[in-house]
Design a protein around this motif. Structure first.
Motif, PDB file in Angstrom:
ATOM      1  N   UNK A  30      32.554   2.434 -12.754  1.00 49.73           N
ATOM      2  CA  UNK A  30      31.187   2.107 -12.379  1.00 49.73           C
ATOM      3  C   UNK A  30      31.036   2.441 -10.906  1.00 49.73           C
ATOM      4  N   UNK A  31      30.035   3.238 -10.596  1.00 46.99           N
ATOM      5  CA  UNK A  31      29.748   3.612  -9.216  1.00 46.99           C
ATOM      6  C   UNK A  31      28.570   2.769  -8.750  1.00 46.99           C
ATOM      7  N   UNK A  32      28.791   1.999  -7.701  1.00 46.62           N
ATOM      8  CA  UNK A  32      27.729   1.184  -7.123  1.00 46.62           C
ATOM      9  C   UNK A  32      27.276   1.901  -5.859  1.00 46.62           C
ATOM     10  N   UNK A  33      26.053   2.426  -5.902  1.00 48.65           N
ATOM     11  CA  UNK A  33      25.486   3.158  -4.766  1.00 48.65           C
ATOM     12  C   UNK A  33      24.634   2.206  -3.944  1.00 48.65           C
ATOM     13  N   UNK A  38      27.995  -6.481  -8.167  1.00 41.89           N
ATOM     14  CA  UNK A  38      29.393  -6.213  -8.489  1.00 41.89           C
ATOM     15  C   UNK A  38      29.929  -7.237  -9.490  1.00 41.89           C
ATOM     16  N   UNK A  39      29.514  -8.481  -9.362  1.00 43.98           N
ATOM     17  CA  UNK A  39      29.944  -9.518 -10.307  1.00 43.98           C
ATOM     18  C   UNK A  39      29.490  -9.186 -11.721  1.00 43.98           C
ATOM     19  N   UNK A  40      28.256  -8.725 -11.853  1.00 44.02           N
ATOM     20  CA  UNK A  40      27.734  -8.360 -13.170  1.00 44.02           C
ATOM     21  C   UNK A  40      28.528  -7.195 -13.773  1.00 44.02           C
ATOM     22  N   UNK A  41      28.886  -6.244 -12.929  1.00 47.83           N
ATOM     23  CA  UNK A  41      29.668  -5.095 -13.400  1.00 47.83           C
ATOM     24  C   UNK A  41      31.041  -5.558 -13.888  1.00 47.83           C
ATOM     25  N   UNK A  42      31.692  -6.418 -13.115  1.00 44.23           N
ATOM     26  CA  UNK A  42      33.023  -6.911 -13.487  1.00 44.23           C
ATOM     27  C   UNK A  42      32.940  -7.757 -14.753  1.00 44.23           C
ATOM     28  N   UNK A  43      31.902  -8.581 -14.875  1.00 44.84           N
ATOM     29  CA  UNK A  43      31.730  -9.417 -16.062  1.00 44.84           C
ATOM     30  C   UNK A  43      31.497  -8.581 -17.322  1.00 44.84           C
ATOM     31  N   UNK A  44      30.975  -7.375 -17.155  1.00 46.70           N
ATOM     32  CA  UNK A  44      30.752  -6.507 -18.314  1.00 46.70           C
ATOM     33  C   UNK A  44      32.045  -5.865 -18.808  1.00 46.70           C
ATOM     34  N   UNK A  45      33.139  -6.082 -18.082  1.00 45.69           N
ATOM     35  CA  UNK A  45      34.428  -5.583 -18.522  1.00 45.69           C
ATOM     36  C   UNK A  45      34.940  -4.362 -17.786  1.00 45.69           C
ATOM     37  N   UNK A  46      34.195  -3.874 -16.820  1.00 48.31           N
ATOM     38  CA  UNK A  46      34.617  -2.702 -16.050  1.00 48.31           C
ATOM     39  C   UNK A  46      35.764  -3.091 -15.125  1.00 48.31           C
ATOM     40  N   UNK A  64      35.798   0.109  -9.967  1.00 48.23           N
ATOM     41  CA  UNK A  64      34.526   0.190  -9.249  1.00 48.23           C
ATOM     42  C   UNK A  64      34.700   1.112  -8.055  1.00 48.23           C
ATOM     43  N   UNK A  65      33.729   1.988  -7.873  1.00 45.39           N
ATOM     44  CA  UNK A  65      33.676   2.853  -6.702  1.00 45.39           C
ATOM     45  C   UNK A  65      32.400   2.503  -5.945  1.00 45.39           C
TER      46      UNK A  65
END
Length: 71
Positions: free
Chosen positions: A15-18, A35-43, A46-47
């Motif tokens: 997942x790329x967070x721009x 970022x918390x939402x991305x991690x909670x989705x299972x990713x 992270x970049x």
């Protein structure tokens, strides 16, 4: 501040967070929340793309450190 989240496929999904604009005391929680939402989705990977970031304060550095500790 503007945050975009992109999904990149490959050997390892990333997942790329721009982040664009100012990352400061008023916006650092937004980055942590995204970022918390991305991690909670299972990713697991992270970049952070900070190429469009025009300003970062000490609070912004705290958010970067917090995101780094999440993965």
């Amino acid at each position: 501040m503007e945050i975009k989240i992109l999904q990149e496929q490959g050997r390892n999904d990333i997942s790329v967070i721009c982040v664009a604009g100012h990352l400061d005391g008023q916006s650092y929680q937004d980055l942590i929340s995204a970022a918390s939402k991305v991690v909670e989705s299972g990713v697991k990977n992270i970049l952070l793309d900070l190429s469009e970031l025009t300003y970062i304060s000490s609070a912004g550095l705290v958010s970067l450190h917090t995101v780094a500790l999440m993965t």
